[in-house]
Design a protein around this motif. Structure first.
Motif, PDB file in Angstrom:
ATOM      1  N   HIS A 117      -4.905 -14.089  -8.147  1.00 34.66           N
ATOM      2  CA  HIS A 117      -4.535 -15.499  -8.178  1.00 34.66           C
ATOM      3  C   HIS A 117      -3.888 -15.856  -9.504  1.00 34.66           C
ATOM      4  O   HIS A 117      -4.360 -15.434 -10.566  1.00 34.66           O
ATOM      5  N   HIS A 122     -11.059 -20.222  -6.186  1.00 32.86           N
ATOM      6  CA  HIS A 122     -10.020 -19.201  -6.091  1.00 32.86           C
ATOM      7  C   HIS A 122      -9.374 -18.909  -7.434  1.00 32.86           C
ATOM      8  O   HIS A 122      -8.174 -18.605  -7.520  1.00 32.86           O
ATOM      9  N   ASP A 177      -1.218 -16.786  -4.483  1.00 32.33           N
ATOM     10  CA  ASP A 177      -1.443 -15.332  -4.477  1.00 32.33           C
ATOM     11  C   ASP A 177      -0.241 -14.674  -5.133  1.00 32.33           C
ATOM     12  O   ASP A 177       0.909 -14.976  -4.788  1.00 32.33           O
ATOM     13  N   LYS A 222       0.941 -16.493   7.333  1.00 30.60           N
ATOM     14  CA  LYS A 222      -0.218 -16.600   6.437  1.00 30.60           C
ATOM     15  C   LYS A 222      -0.824 -17.995   6.408  1.00 30.60           C
ATOM     16  O   LYS A 222      -1.978 -18.175   6.021  1.00 30.60           O
TER      17      LYS A 222
HETATM   18  C1  GAL Z   1      -8.004 -16.713  -1.039  1.00 26.65           C
HETATM   19  C2  GAL Z   1      -6.604 -16.179  -1.001  1.00 26.65           C
HETATM   20  C3  GAL Z   1      -5.991 -16.405   0.316  1.00 26.65           C
HETATM   21  C4  GAL Z   1      -6.906 -15.931   1.437  1.00 26.65           C
HETATM   22  C5  GAL Z   1      -8.336 -16.392   1.222  1.00 26.65           C
HETATM   23  C6  GAL Z   1      -9.339 -15.825   2.209  1.00 26.65           C
HETATM   24  O1  GAL Z   1      -8.602 -16.456  -2.262  1.00 26.65           O
HETATM   25  O2  GAL Z   1      -5.835 -16.827  -1.983  1.00 26.65           O
HETATM   26  O3  GAL Z   1      -4.754 -15.762   0.383  1.00 26.65           O
HETATM   27  O4  GAL Z   1      -6.799 -14.596   1.585  1.00 26.65           O
HETATM   28  O5  GAL Z   1      -8.775 -16.087  -0.048  1.00 26.65           O
HETATM   29  O6  GAL Z   1      -9.521 -14.474   2.047  1.00 26.65           O
END
Ligand code: GAL
Length: 425
Positions: free
Chosen positions: A104, A386, A316, A350
């Motif tokens: 991240h 995140h 991401d 996505k």
């Molecule tokens: C987050 C990521 C997303 C998605 C999510 C669930 O941290 O940024 O792309 O993958 O987790 O796994």
């Protein structure tokens, strides 16, 4: 505009998570040699519905352009990187980095791998690929430290989204709640009708932290929420306590088996109409779409209560670790990931919107178009769950405290734990 890369000052390398215990390094590493086919190992945690499709679509674009390069998809299952991050630490510490890995933007990149000197700056790459004006400055800032750019954003996810089952809402004549009061009214109606109001899957604690950060944002507002991560608002502030009480009340409305489910299992409850609402980032949209549901017909969305006009940004990104022997191959991949074609193959599947400013809007449905507009006009805030708001040490402590809070709901004790953890900020 709210500052996204809120945390700074901590120059010390921060080991993100404990290394994985049972990780065996592969016998051979990918290498660029003349007589062997070049290979590229892409490390992520995208294995679920929607996210895997997005990754495979991106790899497909790469394969078409570079049939000479063998792609190894080294995804490790576990939402938000629960397991992947531990494996990554083992590999990085063991001198066996993957060719490129998901990380991240924000503290997760800058205060760990960059601070530890493990990443190669990509400024020359950005110049060569003419990328400097192709990403919003806020994103470039999230992947930069001391003027150097360290990774390439592939997407923008929104964290503060409330998803709901459209048919359940229509049958009960409900509207998406915009305030906490409305949320609790809707939740009571759902309960009276025998439907679980709010789906939660906190088998991995970050899911509950994700819900909590949306409540903090809604109750504090973007400006005060931002101050939590710069140390300008203490975690024992009255407003944080109030937000925590609202969060505790919300937990009264979740499915009983929440601690046995992960985020996909929680989204599944909403998809199947067993629960009505779920707070999750818009990778949940990737999940719903991956299961054949349609936005506006099968499921609806709204900003989480009280967070209209605010947008929790999660990006991401992928970079170039120092200790790899195929940097040129990795740059070929990063060029595809950074391209309009790559981003428009990945993001519609996505659930995210493209990180690039010049992607093809028509490739995105009504949700994607609305998210693009909101990103441009809303107050932006970083995500704690995140990794962009605060370093991994703090995030881990909050997740640990969360495990206890979800069962005990002891607000004062939880606040004490947050205050103690904030020493790490
Ligand atoms: C987050 C990521 C997303 C998605 C999510 C669930 O941290 O940024 O792309 O993958 O987790 O796994």
């Amino acid at each position: 505009m709210i500052v996204l890369a809120a945390c700074g000052g901590d120059e010390a390398a921060n080991d993100p998570v404990e290394p994985a215990e049972n990780y065996d390094p592969p016998a051979e590493k990918p290498a660029d040699t003349e007589d062997e086919k070049a290979s590229l190992e892409i490390f992520s945690w995208w294995t679920g519905a929607g996210e895997e499709e997005g990754l495979l679509a991106l790899i497909d674009v790469f394969n078409q352009k570079h049939p000479e390069i063998e792609v190894i998809n080294a995804a490790v299952a576990g939402g938000a990187g629960t397991n992947a991050k531990a494996v990554l630490v083992s590999r990085m510490q063991g001198g066996d980095p993957p060719s490129t890995f998901q990380v991240h933007g924000g503290a997760e990149l800058n205060e760990s791998w960059v601070a530890a000197g493990k990443m190669t700056p990509l400024n020359d790459f950005f110049d060569a690929e003419k990328l400097n004006d192709k990403f919003p400055q806020e994103l470039i800032d999230l992947v930069s430290k001391d003027g150097q750019i360290y990774s390439v954003p592939v997407n923008i996810h929104r964290g503060n989204v409330l998803w709901y089952n459209q048919k359940v809402f229509d049958e009960l004549n409900l509207k998406a709640p915009t305030t906490f009061d409305e949320f609790f009214k809707v939740a009571d109606t759902l309960k009276e009708n025998g439907i679980t109001p709010l789906a939660l899957g906190d088998k991995e604690a970050w899911s509950a932290t994700h819900l909590y950060e949306s409540v903090l944002l809604g109750h504090l507002g973007a400006a005060e929420y931002g101050k939590l991560w710069t140390g300008d608002l203490a975690f024992d502030d009255a407003k944080v306590k109030e937000a925590t009480e609202i969060f505790a009340k919300m937990l009264e409305y979740v499915n009983e088996d929440h601690s046995a489910r992960n985020w996909q299992d929680a989204a599944q409850l909403v998809a199947d109409g067993e629960a009505a609402m779920n707070v999750m980032g818009d990778w949940a949209k990737g999940y719903f779409d991956g299961r054949g549901l349609k936005v506006g017909t099968d499921y609806g969305w709204a900003p989480t209560p009280n967070s209209g006009g605010m947008f929790v940004v999660i990006t991401d990104t992928f970079g170039l670790p120092n200790e790899i022997d195929n940097p040129e191959t990795v740059k070929e991949f990063l060029a595809v990931l950074a391209s309009v074609e790559g981003q428009d193959a990945f993001n519609p599947k996505k659930g995210s919107i493209p990180a690039r400013v010049d992607a093809d809007v028509e490739k995105y449905d009504e949700y994607g178009k609305a998210a693009m507009e909101d990103f441009k006009t809303n107050d932006l805030g970083p995500s704690l769950a995140h990794g962009s708001a605060a370093n991994e040490g703090f995030v881990t402590k909050v997740n640990d405290a969360m495990v206890m809070f979800v069962t005990q709901k002891n607000v004062d004790h939880f606040i004490e734990q947050l205050v103690a953890a904030a020493q790490e900020l």
